[in-house]
Enzyme design. Structure first.
Site, PDB file in Angstrom:
ATOM      1  CB  CYS A   1     -35.713  22.388  -7.994  1.00  0.00           C
ATOM      2  SG  CYS A   1     -35.564  21.956  -6.242  1.00  0.00           S
TER       3      CYS A   1
ATOM      4  CG  ASN B   1     -34.895  17.550 -10.738  1.00  0.00           C
ATOM      5  OD1 ASN B   1     -34.739  16.977  -9.652  1.00  0.00           O
ATOM      6  ND2 ASN B   1     -34.438  18.764 -10.970  1.00  0.00           N
TER       7      ASN B   1
ATOM      8  CE  LYS C   1     -31.826  17.026 -12.967  1.00  0.00           C
ATOM      9  NZ  LYS C   1     -30.774  16.897 -11.954  1.00  0.00           N
TER      10      LYS C   1
ATOM     11  N   GLY D   1     -26.853   9.927  -9.275  1.00  0.00           N
ATOM     12  CA  GLY D   1     -27.166  10.810  -8.153  1.00  0.00           C
ATOM     13  C   GLY D   1     -27.087  10.134  -6.804  1.00  0.00           C
ATOM     14  CB  SER D   2     -29.767   8.891  -4.553  1.00  0.00           C
ATOM     15  OG  SER D   2     -30.697   9.484  -5.389  1.00  0.00           O
TER      16      SER D   2
HETATM   17  C1  LIG Z   1     -30.089  15.222  -2.186  1.00  0.00           C
HETATM   18  C2  LIG Z   1     -30.376  15.563  -3.614  1.00  0.00           C
HETATM   19  C3  LIG Z   1     -30.153  16.883  -4.066  1.00  0.00           C
HETATM   20  C4  LIG Z   1     -30.411  17.226  -5.387  1.00  0.00           C
HETATM   21  N1  LIG Z   1     -30.172  18.507  -5.805  1.00  0.00           N
HETATM   22  C5  LIG Z   1     -30.365  18.836  -7.107  1.00  0.00           C
HETATM   23  C6  LIG Z   1     -30.039  20.146  -7.593  1.00  0.00           C
HETATM   24  O1  LIG Z   1     -29.527  21.000  -6.863  1.00  0.00           O
HETATM   25  N2  LIG Z   1     -30.293  20.430  -8.901  1.00  0.00           N
HETATM   26  C7  LIG Z   1     -30.819  19.495  -9.761  1.00  0.00           C
HETATM   27  O2  LIG Z   1     -31.019  19.785 -10.932  1.00  0.00           O
HETATM   28  N3  LIG Z   1     -31.110  18.254  -9.325  1.00  0.00           N
HETATM   29  C8  LIG Z   1     -30.902  17.897  -8.031  1.00  0.00           C
HETATM   30  N4  LIG Z   1     -31.190  16.609  -7.615  1.00  0.00           N
HETATM   31  C9  LIG Z   1     -31.718  15.630  -8.571  1.00  0.00           C
HETATM   32  C10 LIG Z   1     -30.618  14.736  -9.140  1.00  0.00           C
HETATM   33  O3  LIG Z   1     -29.644  15.497  -9.835  1.00  0.00           O
HETATM   34  C11 LIG Z   1     -31.175  13.649 -10.072  1.00  0.00           C
HETATM   35  O4  LIG Z   1     -31.825  14.264 -11.153  1.00  0.00           O
HETATM   36  C12 LIG Z   1     -32.170  12.733  -9.394  1.00  0.00           C
HETATM   37  O5  LIG Z   1     -31.795  12.496  -8.056  1.00  0.00           O
HETATM   38  C13 LIG Z   1     -32.313  11.387 -10.113  1.00  0.00           C
HETATM   39  O6  LIG Z   1     -31.104  10.658 -10.112  1.00  0.00           O
HETATM   40  P1  LIG Z   1     -30.761   9.492  -9.041  1.00  0.00           P
HETATM   41  O7  LIG Z   1     -31.933   8.567  -8.962  1.00  0.00           O
HETATM   42  O8  LIG Z   1     -29.515   8.833  -9.543  1.00  0.00           O
HETATM   43  O9  LIG Z   1     -30.551  10.178  -7.722  1.00  0.00           O
HETATM   44  C14 LIG Z   1     -30.930  16.234  -6.284  1.00  0.00           C
HETATM   45  C15 LIG Z   1     -31.145  14.941  -5.824  1.00  0.00           C
HETATM   46  C16 LIG Z   1     -30.864  14.578  -4.517  1.00  0.00           C
HETATM   47  C17 LIG Z   1     -31.107  13.166  -4.076  1.00  0.00           C
END
Ligand SMILES: Cc1cc2nc3c(=O)[nH]c(=O)nc-3n(C[C@H](O)[C@H](O)[C@H](O)COP(=O)(O)O)c2cc1C
Ligand SMILES: Cc1cc2nc3c(=O)[nH]c(=O)nc-3n(C[C@H](O)[C@H](O)[C@H](O)COP(=O)(O)OP(=O)(O)OC[C@H]3O[C@@H](n4cnc5c(N)ncnc54)[C@H](O)[C@@H]3O)c2cc1C
Ligand code: FES
Lengths: 252, 310
Positions: free
Chosen positions: B127, B189, B162, B262-263
């Site tokens: 993170c 991440n 991760k 994710g997003s």
């Molecule tokens: C708002 C938000 C909160 C997130 N919180 C976490 C988290 O608590 N723990 C974690 O391992 N990754 C967290 N992530 C990362 C996502 O799990 C993911 O690895 C990353 O967003 C890439 O995927 P995406 O492009 O589909 O969003 C977060 C991402 C976003 C956008």
């Protein structure tokens, strides 16, 4: 909450950089209270844009939004034409609990683009037999909208920062003009304004509609939190709000 | 079409799950569709105590993506066990707990407490949005190994690590995780980024920096998974910018055995369900009769996949 492609029935300019949008769709039946919002997807933009529901009519399945062009997303929205579809997620959040306000008189205080959600709020209050006085603040005459609509519901005091319309100054400057017999006030506008309003009216029961940048808009991402005075310590604006009791939240 | 995938601790009926932090604990999305359609669910990060996270604004939009600096806000591991997991259990799908912390001790305590309630742990050493812990463990192979070893020791379920993309050599980090006993990897991440508002001359996000996610990061993640797949033997859960079934296939070909979205859940709350429904057609269009067949396909030049390149 629904995700629906709603049809644009009307899209017109109502003040400087300010546009009124009437949308038609099923989602309107889900609206519980005035002051709820919808989350609009705009082509080419990654995040949705939250916009308050200014008015709604379940019989006609229509709702009205009024938005101001603040950046690229809202600017792109102005290009959408009548007859086209708009991807809308909503209705979201908790609105103004108008059905719980049993009083003879209530005060509405709106600033700028915070005015729209207060329109259906004022309408509902009046329907419920509550007399409504409104203080509406704008930067300048060209920014003002919905004045006639509010006047049809009750007494209206307008303030402008440059004095080009109504009283010169801020919404709080108009407070002395209002008869003090109201117990409730309902307000929406920039956070600084909400704070000023809440500070001026400590002995009244207040409801404030707040704004914060959002991710999901449905309570899942924790982007939109505001500090709260309860045990939990925070509220999410998108689902616990956007309307809060004035004493619930910490305004900074 | 066979969409199922078997991974350590996880019997997935399909390879698609929501990514950590983008789905909270499922309740909000359950109003849109039946969560049992998902391959699995990865919960929001758990820390030992409740955390309030960073100041606002916490998100900013970018070209084809977004920055976030939520700061691991969560109700704490005990509350997650008592108030959140029971709801997910009703949906009969594998549950993955995302475990975070500021110190090795905190990671270990959280993992020890939560592991018996879930099917796997996703160890979040990546993170970028918290001052202590998090990414420091994810950028230093020696620190990573230490925390992974301890967590693997106490966990009764397989541990997926991760990985952070904010490193020079992703393969080095992947190998460190494998050596330390990880059962799998989860990658990637977010990438540390920043936006500055010309009006205020300050970063848009209160935290200053935020993690970049969304379509913008997909090519980076695909490249990293492609590299890591060749170096390790443990399975990879791939994520970063997935919005379509074709994106999922690209991840499978790069070497992911399953994927997380994710997003994109913020744009379209139905995205996971829609991608799962579209996946069989996409796989068959490119000549695959199962998910398993596509995994690592980009590395296997001899088989028929090469015929599809025309
Ligand atoms: C708002 C938000 C909160 C997130 N919180 C976490 C988290 O608590 N723990 C974690 O391992 N990754 C967290 N992530 C990362 C996502 O799990 C993911 O690895 C990353 O967003 C890439 O995927 P995406 O492009 O589909 O969003 C977060 C991402 C976003 C956008
Ligand atoms: C609950 C709620 C109700 C709202 N109701 C209305 C309304 O009825 N009419 C209206 O004109 N505006 C309303 N707003 C503000 C409106 O959402 C923003 O003006 C709009 O998102 C700006 O988008 P942009 O692309 O033009 O600006 P940009 O600055 O380019 O936007 C960049 C990003 O910041 C976000 N953002 C920028 N300003 C705000 C803000 N004030 N609040 C939340 N997010 C913001 C955008 O959504 C986007 O993700 C409301 C906001 C909230 C939270
Ligand atoms: S915007 Fe995601 S929790 Fe409010």
């Amino acid at each position: 909450m629904k995700n629906e492609c709603m049809t644009i029935l009307k899209h017109e300019k109502v003040a400087r950089d300010t546009h009124l949008l009437v949308l038609e769709g099923n989602l309107v039946h889900d609206i519980m209270d005035p002051g709820q919002f919808v989350h609009i997807r705009i082509d080419g933009f990654y995040l949705r844009r939250p916009v308050s529901i200014a008015d709604y009519d379940p019989a006609k399945e229509t709702m009205t939004l009024i938005y101001k062009v603040m950046g690229d997303g809202t600017k792109a929205l102005t290009n959408r034409r009548v007859g086209e579809q708009l991807d809308v997620l909503g209705p979201g959040g908790q609105g103004f609990p108008t059905s719980q306000i049993h009083a003879d008189h209530a005060l509405i205080i709106g600033g700028g683009i915070g005015v729209p959600p207060l329109y259906s709020t004022a309408k509902k209050l009046k329907e419920n037999g509550v007399a409504v006085t409104s203080i509406l603040g704008f930067r300048s005459r060209e920014d003002a909208f919905l004045l006639d609509e509010f006047r049809a519901l009750g007494e209206v005091h307008v303030t402008t920062e440059d004095g080009s319309l109504g009283r010169s100054g801020r919404v709080t400057d108009a407070l002395p003009c209002v008869k003090k017999d109201y117990q409730h006030y309902l307000s929406c506008g920039p956070t600084v304004m909400l704070k000023a309003v809440a500070d001026h009216l400590p002995d009244k029961e207040g409801y404030l509609s707040m704004e914060e940048r959002m991710g999901c808009g449905i309570g899942a991402c924790f982007a939109c939190v505001v500090e709260s005075k309860d045990e939990k310590g925070y509220k999410r604006i998108c689902c616990d709000g956007p309307v809060f009791k004035a004493e619930e939240v910490v305004l900074s | 079409m066979n969409l199922s995938v078997k991974l350590p601790g996880l019997n997935l009926k399909n390879p698609v799950m929501p990514a950590s932090g983008c789905f909270a604990f499922g309740k909000e999305f359950a109003q849109f569709y039946d969560l049992s359609k998902l391959g699995a669910v990865i919960m929001k990060a758990a820390t030992k105590e409740q955390r309030f996270g960073n100041g606002t604004p916490r998100v900013a939009e970018t070209a084809s993506g977004m920055l976030n600096a939520i700061g691991l806000q969560n109700p704490g591991v005990e509350s997650i066990i008592s108030d959140e997991i029971p709801f997910l259990k009703n949906h009969h799908l594998p549950i993955i707990a995302n475990v975070a912390g500021s110190t090795v001790e905190e990671y270990v305590e959280v993992a020890e407490r939560i592991s018996s309630y879930v099917d796997a742990i996703e160890l979040n050493i990546s993170c970028p949005n918290v001052k202590e812990g998090g990414v420091q463990f994810g950028t230093d192979p020696a620190l990573a190994k230490e925390v992974i070893r301890h967590v693997v020791d106490v966990s009764v379920v397989p541990v997926y690590v991760k990985l952070s993309p904010n490193v020079t050599d992703i393969v080095e980090m992947a190998l460190a995780a494998e050596e330390a006993g990880a059962s799998g990897l989860s990658m990637i991440n977010t990438l540390t980024g920043m936006r500055i508002d010309p009006k205020t001359r300050r970063p848009v996000i209160a935290n200053g920096t935020g993690g970049l996610s969304g379509a913008a990061i997909k090519p980076i993640s695909i490249r990293m998974i492609h590299q890591v797949y060749q170096a390790v033997t443990i399975p990879i859960i791939g994520m970063g910018g997935i919005e379509t079934a074709e994106d999922v296939l690209e991840y499978l070909l790069a070497g992911a055995s399953a994927v997380a979205i994710g997003s994109a859940n913020f744009k379209n709350p139905f995205i996971c369900k829609e991608v799962i429904e579209e996946l069989p057609r996409t796989l068959s269009r490119y000549g695959f009769s199962s998910v398993e067949q596509a995994i690592g396909g980009a590395h296997d030049e001899e088989v028929e996949t090469s015929l599809l390149r025309s």
